[in-house]
Design an enzyme around this catalytic site. Structure first.
Site, short mmCIF file in Angstrom:
data_model
loop_
_atom_site.label_atom_id
_atom_site.label_comp_id
_atom_site.label_asym_id
_atom_site.label_seq_id
_atom_site.Cartn_x
_atom_site.Cartn_y
_atom_site.Cartn_z
N THR A 78 3.59 -24.31 -31.06
CA THR A 78 2.96 -23.94 -29.80
C THR A 78 3.21 -22.47 -29.53
O THR A 78 4.09 -21.85 -30.14
CB THR A 78 3.53 -24.78 -28.65
OG1 THR A 78 4.93 -24.49 -28.51
CG2 THR A 78 3.35 -26.27 -28.91
N GLU B 84 -0.80 -29.93 -29.59
CA GLU B 84 -0.31 -31.31 -29.69
C GLU B 84 -1.41 -32.34 -29.90
O GLU B 84 -1.12 -33.49 -30.24
CB GLU B 84 0.48 -31.68 -28.43
CG GLU B 84 1.81 -30.96 -28.29
CD GLU B 84 1.73 -29.63 -27.56
OE1 GLU B 84 2.75 -29.18 -27.03
OE2 GLU B 84 0.62 -29.03 -27.52
N LYS C 186 -0.12 -23.94 -4.42
CA LYS C 186 0.09 -24.94 -3.37
C LYS C 186 0.27 -24.21 -2.05
O LYS C 186 1.30 -23.61 -1.78
CB LYS C 186 1.29 -25.81 -3.66
CG LYS C 186 1.34 -27.06 -2.78
CD LYS C 186 2.36 -28.07 -3.27
CE LYS C 186 2.24 -29.38 -2.49
NZ LYS C 186 3.19 -30.41 -2.97
N TRP D 145 -3.44 -28.24 -2.60
CA TRP D 145 -3.60 -27.57 -3.89
C TRP D 145 -4.88 -26.73 -3.92
O TRP D 145 -5.92 -27.13 -3.43
CB TRP D 145 -3.66 -28.59 -5.01
CG TRP D 145 -2.40 -29.37 -5.22
CD1 TRP D 145 -2.19 -30.69 -4.96
CD2 TRP D 145 -1.16 -28.87 -5.73
NE1 TRP D 145 -0.92 -31.05 -5.27
CE2 TRP D 145 -0.25 -29.96 -5.75
CE3 TRP D 145 -0.73 -27.62 -6.16
CZ2 TRP D 145 1.06 -29.83 -6.19
CZ3 TRP D 145 0.58 -27.49 -6.61
CH2 TRP D 145 1.46 -28.58 -6.62
#
Length: 543
Positions: A185, A328, A439, A444
């Protein structure tokens, strides 16, 4: 009761031998510093067989990790098959990583040998003495004038192949769960983590790329993989192309927009794939090239803005097809091509469909989960939660004990770190990364949606939205905006453009005009760098 079918492993030797026998006449072209080189699949296959012998002759152990530090080329494709077809593991190294990250992943992977392009030697050879586990450094001469070290560990790729006898017979990997490739990654938070792909996962992922409602790759295609071969195996496209016998066009180091569009025009490329920043740079040049051969321009790695996709639809005659995934997930998990239930929608609505992440591809299961309660949320297009994934080419753990308790659920699903909604027909729309959501006052705000609306302004090239600390609301959105050359805009112009497009309380409190949005090693926006630049340690300027 079991079925009475033959038990044959799903492994890459089948892909190789199929291509060698059936598609020997098909071509692999590579752009080089000296022009272009072309070989047939048959010639490539013979070189793969020689490379397999080289690995044995050099004493590379049976399950060794073999590093590659290379461009998208025919010779890199030779490594893609010679290494796993002999039971070893190809570890593609990201050429854009910092030296410390490179040293970490080479050590963590336990690479015994590294194949490196001559032009890239200055980026990795200074680490050689700090990597005693690497016994051989094989230089692939790509025509650069970089000095080659006078060191017994350094060998020449073509010289090794020239004296090697081709491996005779069929490659065999008995266990389909044998590791085939290793990618790390990008490590934007903490050290990079290794994702270890198996032969089975790679073959299944390749097969799904050939299906009609995913990428539909076929023998008649000419594929130009712009996405680097060090990045999630170039999204699995080289393996898929060899499986179906598509012609391949590799860009080598020529990654400038004009060079890429020239390759598409000259070689009548039908499918190409890259990150949005590549396709954004090509927009001003679209009218200068004949791109009529294209049937698909694939975008991924980060969200493709609606404005960018529409710019390609206008300038090249087809929009960008968005796909979503991550290291992944091998990476193909969703594709955003319109389905039959979208028939009859107008142009604007279809553009919105293409701006989503699309439906999960067959064999991939998705769910959204409330991040606090863990409850699975309904597919109604409004509820949003953490996106989780499972499937036969999705990681179950990280290589070498690279543990991350927050990456996998107790029942074995991958926690993607993305916040999303899913509608009743299974179309996914990413709202944000969990770490990038704003937030404000307990509600959100999606930085991705704000970015898309800002980039719809004709004078905006790039936009990234980050959270600004706020004493009253906890966080408020701040926009970092790159303007087109010669454009003159102020904060009030950006706010006026957004008014009516987003909720009033979503309007950014601040707009920072910058020369360029910083990128990660895989071409994604580095919001971490922007947060550190404008709001270090989460503290308000002057506080």
């Amino acid at each position: 009761m079991h079925g009475l079918m033959q038990d044959r492993p799903l492994t890459l030797p089948h892909v190789f031998h199929r291509a060698e026998r059936i598609f020997g006449h098909k071509s692999i072209l590579t752009a080089t510093v000296d022009g272009e080189s072309r070989v047939t699949y048959a010639q490539w296959a013979e070189r793969v067989r020689r490379l397999a012998t080289v690995l044995d002759t050099l004493g590379v152990s049976a399950e060794a990790r073999v590093g590659s530090f290379a461009w998208n080329t025919q010779r890199h494709l030779e490594l893609y098959f010679a290494v796993p077809c002999t039971g070893r593991v190809l570890h593609t190294l990201n050429i854009r990583l910092f030296a410390e990250q490179l040293q970490y992943i080479v050590e963590h992977a336990g690479d015994e040998i590294v194949f490196v392009e001559r032009s890239l030697l200055p980026l990795i050879w200074p680490l050689a003495d700090r990597l005693p586990g690497v016994r051989h450094w094989v230089v692939i001469d790509d025509g650069a004038d970089t000095e080659i070290p006078d060191d017994p560990r350094v060998l020449d790729y073509e010289q090794l192949l020239a004296v090697a006898e081709p491996f005779d017979g069929r490659f065999t990997v008995e266990d389909e769960d044998t590791a085939a490739a290793l990618c790390y990654t990008s490590g934007t938070t903490g050290n990079p983590k290794g994702v270890l792909y198996s032969h089975r996962s790679t073959v299944l992922h390749s097969l799904i790329s050939l299906t009609a409602d995913t990428l539909g790759l076929g023998e008649r295609d000419r594929l130009l993989p712009v996405v680097p071969m060090f990045h999630v195996n170039a999204w699995g496209l080289p393996y898929a192309a060899v499986l179906c016998g598509a012609d391949l066009v590799f860009p080598g180091p020529a990654m400038r927009p004009g060079a890429l569009l020239g390759l598409i025009q000259r070689h009548r490329v039908t499918v190409t794939a890259g990150v949005p920043t590549i396709w954004l740079g090509a927009v001003p040049l679209l009218g200068d090239y004949d791109l009529s051969s294209l049937r698909m321009v694939l975008g991924g790695g980060s969200a493709v803005p609606k404005s960018l996709s529409e710019a390609w639809r206008t300038g090249a005659g087809l929009p960008i097809t968005q796909a979503w995934g991550m290291t992944e997930t091998s990476p193909l998990a969703t594709v955003a091509s319109p389905r039959s239930h979208h028939d009859g929608l107008g142009a604007a609505a279809l553009a919105g469909v293409r701006a989503s992440q699309g439906q999960a591809v067959p064999l991939v299961d998705l769910r959204i989960v409330d991040p606090e309660s863990g409850a699975e949320l309904p597919w109604d297009g409004t509820a949003f939660g953490e996106l989780q994934a499972s499937g036969p080419w999705i990681a179950a753990a990280y290589f070498g004990g690279g543990s991350d308790a927050n990456s996998f659920t107790g029942d074995g699903w991958l926690r993607t770190g993305d916040v999303a909604t899913i509608d009743a027909k299974g179309f996914v729309r990413l709202v944000d990364r969990t770490k990038d959501l704003v937030k404000s006052g307990g509600e959100w705000i999606s930085s991705v949606e704000l970015e898309n609306e800002i980039m719809a302004h004709p004078d905006v090239v790039e936009a990234a939205v980050i959270a600004k600390p706020d004493e009253r609301w906890s966080e408020r959105p701040a926009a970092c905006v790159v303007l087109a050359e010669g454009a003159r805009l102020g904060t009030e112009d950006i706010v006026a453009h957004l008014t009516g497009r987003v909720a009033k309380w979503w309007l950014p409190d601040e707009v920072h005009f910058i020369d360029e949005v910083p990128k990660t090693s895989t071409g994604k926006f580095s919001k971490k760098a922007l947060r550190e630049r404008f709001y270090p340690s989460g503290v308000l300027p002057g506080a």
